[in-house]
Every structure is written in C-alpha cells, then in structure tokens.
Motif scaffolding. Structure first.
Motif, PDB file in Angstrom:
ATOM      1  N   LEU A  91      24.337  -6.910   2.780  1.00 55.66           N
ATOM      2  CA  LEU A  91      24.848  -5.814   1.946  1.00 55.66           C
ATOM      3  C   LEU A  91      25.867  -4.971   2.702  1.00 55.66           C
ATOM      4  N   ILE A  92      25.600  -4.682   3.967  1.00 60.23           N
ATOM      5  CA  ILE A  92      26.537  -3.893   4.778  1.00 60.23           C
ATOM      6  C   ILE A  92      27.844  -4.657   4.967  1.00 60.23           C
ATOM      7  N   GLY A  93      27.727  -5.965   5.276  1.00 57.24           N
ATOM      8  CA  GLY A  93      28.927  -6.786   5.449  1.00 57.24           C
ATOM      9  C   GLY A  93      29.769  -6.841   4.183  1.00 57.24           C
ATOM     10  N   ALA A  94      29.100  -7.026   3.051  1.00 57.72           N
ATOM     11  CA  ALA A  94      29.816  -7.083   1.771  1.00 57.72           C
ATOM     12  C   ALA A  94      30.462  -5.737   1.451  1.00 57.72           C
ATOM     13  N   SER A  95      29.775  -4.650   1.777  1.00 56.60           N
ATOM     14  CA  SER A  95      30.320  -3.305   1.527  1.00 56.60           C
ATOM     15  C   SER A  95      31.581  -3.072   2.351  1.00 56.60           C
ATOM     16  N   ILE A 133      31.311   5.238  -6.486  1.00 60.33           N
ATOM     17  CA  ILE A 133      32.013   6.383  -5.907  1.00 60.33           C
ATOM     18  C   ILE A 133      32.088   6.243  -4.394  1.00 60.33           C
ATOM     19  N   SER A 134      30.980   5.831  -3.784  1.00 61.21           N
ATOM     20  CA  SER A 134      30.954   5.642  -2.329  1.00 61.21           C
ATOM     21  C   SER A 134      31.932   4.557  -1.904  1.00 61.21           C
ATOM     22  N   LEU A 135      32.028   3.493  -2.698  1.00 62.09           N
ATOM     23  CA  LEU A 135      32.967   2.412  -2.398  1.00 62.09           C
ATOM     24  C   LEU A 135      34.405   2.912  -2.449  1.00 62.09           C
ATOM     25  N   LEU A 136      34.734   3.717  -3.451  1.00 61.24           N
ATOM     26  CA  LEU A 136      36.088   4.245  -3.589  1.00 61.24           C
ATOM     27  C   LEU A 136      36.435   5.193  -2.438  1.00 61.24           C
ATOM     28  N   ILE A 137      35.459   6.015  -2.041  1.00 58.37           N
ATOM     29  CA  ILE A 137      35.697   6.941  -0.922  1.00 58.37           C
ATOM     30  C   ILE A 137      35.869   6.153   0.375  1.00 58.37           C
ATOM     31  N   PHE A 141      29.623   6.104   4.364  1.00 53.78           N
ATOM     32  CA  PHE A 141      29.740   5.655   2.979  1.00 53.78           C
ATOM     33  C   PHE A 141      29.404   4.175   2.808  1.00 53.78           C
ATOM     34  N   VAL A 142      29.588   3.380   3.841  1.00 55.19           N
ATOM     35  CA  VAL A 142      29.127   1.986   3.789  1.00 55.19           C
ATOM     36  C   VAL A 142      27.601   1.968   3.679  1.00 55.19           C
ATOM     37  N   PHE A 143      26.946   2.844   4.428  1.00 63.37           N
ATOM     38  CA  PHE A 143      25.481   2.946   4.340  1.00 63.37           C
ATOM     39  C   PHE A 143      25.049   3.358   2.930  1.00 63.37           C
ATOM     40  N   ILE A 144      25.757   4.325   2.353  1.00 59.62           N
ATOM     41  CA  ILE A 144      25.411   4.793   1.006  1.00 59.62           C
ATOM     42  C   ILE A 144      25.595   3.664  -0.010  1.00 59.62           C
TER      43      ILE A 144
END
Length: 266
Positions: A115-119, A43-47, A93-96
């Motif tokens: 993880l942050i870079g990939a997000s 959900i965070s990724l979509l937002i 949302f990247v943090f989430i």
C-alpha cells in the motif's frame, strides 16, 4: 455434544442482544464510512502529489551544473539544498493514504508495504502531471510570499544562497549604479553594493530593479561584494517580494540628494 454447545452459545448470544437492545447497523452507515475513508484518501493523494510537484520544481532549479563553483563538494551541496521538509510532508500523507485504504472494505487484503509503495507511485505520477501543468512553481511562489520559515525550512535554496561569507549572495535588486554596480537587499533586509566589473560574459538582461538575483563572488569590505558570476533566481524568487517597504538604511550607498528608486508594486 457439539450441537448442544452450539445451541447454548446461540441462546446466550440472543439473550445478550435482547438485554443490550442491540440491532444491526443500517447499510447507509457502512457506505458513509467507506465514502469518508475514500474521500480522505483521495485528498491525501492530491496533497502528496502537490508536494511531489514542488519537489520536482526545486530539484530542477537547484543548479546542479554549477555546484563546484559554490565552494562545496557535491555531497555537501546535495545535503545543504535537499528539501527535507517536503520529504517529511510527503511521508505523512503517504501514511494517511495507506492507512485510509487499509480501512476500506477490501483494503485488509493488501500488505502495508504494498500500500505504501502504491501510494508513493501514484503520488509521483500525479505529481509529475501537476509539475508539467505548472503547479509546483505556483505553490512555491505562494509559499515564498506567505509561509513562515520558508527560507529556513520549506526552501533551503534561499538559505544556501544567503551566505556571503562563503561567497554566495542573493537579494532583490533595488538599483543599478553606472552599469558597474548593483545595490541588493538581502533576506535580512541589509543592503549590499555589488561590483559587476569582473563578471564573465556579463549580461544584464535578467537583472531588473525589483527582481531577485543570485551572486557568486566574495566580500571585499563591509557590505560590499565583488561578483564573479550573476545568476537569475527561479525557485524561491517570490520570497524577496515580501518586502513591504524600504528598510531604514535604504539610501546607504546613494549619493546625497539622489532618491533610491522603489521596487515596482507587486
């Protein structure tokens, strides 16, 4: 000696488990936790991707080619029109996303920076797809109609083009006068009489009663503005459709006895 110590530790552990009546958690609880974490991350990724799509939309229609006509340097123009809100929104949302993935079964293996870079990368790719599908434009229209502080925080494009003292005016066209003037309602619901006589290559194709425009020029007297250039409005256009009725002074520039036409119902 080592075996005795181990045996003693095991006995103490067993006694502690019996005393506290502890028992292993069922497997379904771990599966449910993992599912919730993954769902929250998705959900965070979509937002985040939706935020990217709006950012792309705002950047695309930010008038980079005419910044020098706005009486601002490129740096000033960039700073004044940068969508800070969306960067902050995306960062949250990247943090989430990163936090949730870190707490999956295998997430501990990866560094926080990775993880942050990939997000961010996933959000940008998905956001570009959303933008191509028209989601960025749709979200901006919805927020423009309903979101509080839209013109000051969410889309600073509106605020930038609402500085008549600096030669930038935007508003809703509520009337055309003799083909040489327009009457606008600005974001503060104030009327402006805009002279179009000096506009280069003037074309009224996109100037429609009930639709917003932007004007470059200067104030010539109280509530009167001389237009040097007239531009259509893309990003933020639905903000001006919030007006639910005519302001009290709507007929300020009209001749006596001639009613002011209302914008078409939206």
């Amino acid at each position: 000696m080592l075996d005795k110590n181990n045996a003693g530790f095991e006995n103490k552990l067993l006694a502690k488990i019996k005393e506290g009546k502890m028992c292993p958690k069922p497997r379904w609880q771990f599966l449910l936790k993992d599912s919730v974490v993954w769902f929250a991350g998705l959900i965070s990724l979509l937002i985040g991707a939706a935020a990217i799509s709006v950012m792309i939309y705002l950047f695309k229609y930010n008038d980079w080619d005419i910044y020098d006509q706005t009486k601002k340097t490129f740096v000033e123009f960039f700073i004044l029109t940068l969508p800070y809100y969306w960067f902050i929104f995306l960062g949250i949302f990247v943090f989430i996303i990163s936090y949730n993935f870190k707490h999956t079964k295998t997430g501990y293996r990866y560094s926080g920076i990775l993880l942050i870079g990939a997000s961010i990368l996933l959000s940008v790719i998905l956001g570009a797809i959303f933008f191509a599908a028209g989601l960025g434009e749709k979200l901006d229209d919805i927020l423009g109609r309903r979101a509080p502080f839209y013109d000051q925080v969410i889309n600073r494009h509106i605020d930038f083009w609402s500085q008549p003292a600096e030669g930038r005016l935007s508003g809703l066209v509520i009337d055309k006068v003799d083909g040489t003037s327009l009457i606008l309602i600005d974001r503060g619901k104030e009327q402006w009489l805009v002279s179009t006589e000096n506009v280069e290559l003037y074309s009224g194709d996109f100037i429609i009663v009930g639709q917003p425009i932007r004007v470059l020029g200067e104030i010539i007297s109280e509530q009167k503005f001389r237009a040097d250039k007239i531009l259509p409005m893309k990003a933020g256009r639905d903000f001006y459709h919030r007006f639910d009725g005519p302001p009290p002074m709507r007929q300020k520039f009209m001749s006596p006895g001639i009613p002011m036409p209302l914008p078409p119902a939206i």
